[in-house]
Design an enzyme around this catalytic site. Sequence first.
Site, PDB file in Angstrom:
ATOM      1  CB  SER A  73     -56.153 -45.693 -34.449  1.00 49.18           C
ATOM      2  OG  SER A  73     -56.426 -46.909 -35.115  1.00 49.18           O
ATOM      3  CE1 TYR A  80     -58.006 -47.730 -29.444  1.00 51.21           C
ATOM      4  CE2 TYR A  80     -58.615 -48.111 -31.728  1.00 51.21           C
ATOM      5  CZ  TYR A  80     -57.646 -47.880 -30.770  1.00 51.21           C
ATOM      6  OH  TYR A  80     -56.328 -47.796 -31.143  1.00 51.21           O
TER       7      TYR A  80
END
Length: 297
Positions: free
Chosen positions: A189, A202
């Site tokens: 990401s 995360y």
Amino acid sequence: MTDQYTFTNPVEQYRMPEPDEQYQDGPGLDRELRPKADHGEKSYRGTGRLGGRRALITGADSGIGRAVAIAFAREGADLVLSYLPEEQPDADEVARLVTEAGRRAVLAPGDVADEKFARGLVRTAVRELGGLDLVVNVAGRQQTEEKLEDITSDSFDLTMRTNIHAMFWIVQEALPHLPAGSAIINTSSVQAYSPSPTLVDYATTKAAINTFSKALAQQLAPRGIRVNVVAPGPVWTPLQAAGGQPPQKLPEFGQQTPLGRPGQPAELAPAYVYLASAESGFTVGETLTVTGGMPTP
Ligand code: NAD
Ligand code: MG
């Protein structure tokens, strides 16, 4: 109709109406997402780039994984689709699209944060597809928390297991089965480079996925197995509406990108197809970013 073939302005391509505030429990469902996401259902055209390939895709029911499943099937691959049991209606829809493309869709509901299940996915693929040459880890957990004090040990642990451990278990289990020419594609990401203050756990997993992949890529390259990564920017998927963002932030989701809009899952699939096919044969240990212009190193 928006597609990936017509000459068009990327500022306007795949632009969607502003979402309302919304929240879904659990992993969330694509069929509850408003506005609808575009996974290339009506637009993706295959050209035989993955003919006869056999792929395991996690998180394949919705979002980016669904777009990858549609694209891989239309490129000629048979698929095992991994997802959580709560996501059965979404998975059924993907299976329908894969079958419509003339390919096999083997449904494999279960929790990849469970080692036994994660490893079992590989055995399912080998048994049902007669082998495996594409491992695509897309499943991920993202839960926003304003304060570090509010992340419970259980939640931290589940994010690590879902995003990192599952990838390790699946890849380790798959290796004895992967012939030279196989590809492993993991999903990082923009959060790996530019972490949000509310996604500490995360974002950490996404940086770990990059590093895991770059190390492993060098180890496996001499065996003819390529490891690469796709790092999306903000993409409109159930993950975001199921606790990935605070609901009140959803109306402006993705507007911080230089293109001024979020991506659609359909815009991610071609990156996975490229890294899966022999076209990218000299690309090893790379993270391909698809972020709408958000800078990465
Ligand atoms: P999504 O919710 O559609 O997909 C995530 C999937 O992960 C779910 O469909 C679910 O099947 C699977 N999953 C989660 N926990 C699981 C578990 N314990 N067992 C089995 N499956 C589990 O959302 P998405 O945005 O398409 O996410 C796909 C990947 O893309 C994730 O790894 C996410 O981190 C990454 N990503 C998304 C964005 C974004 O803006 N949407 C940005 C960067 C990276
Ligand atoms: Mg889902």
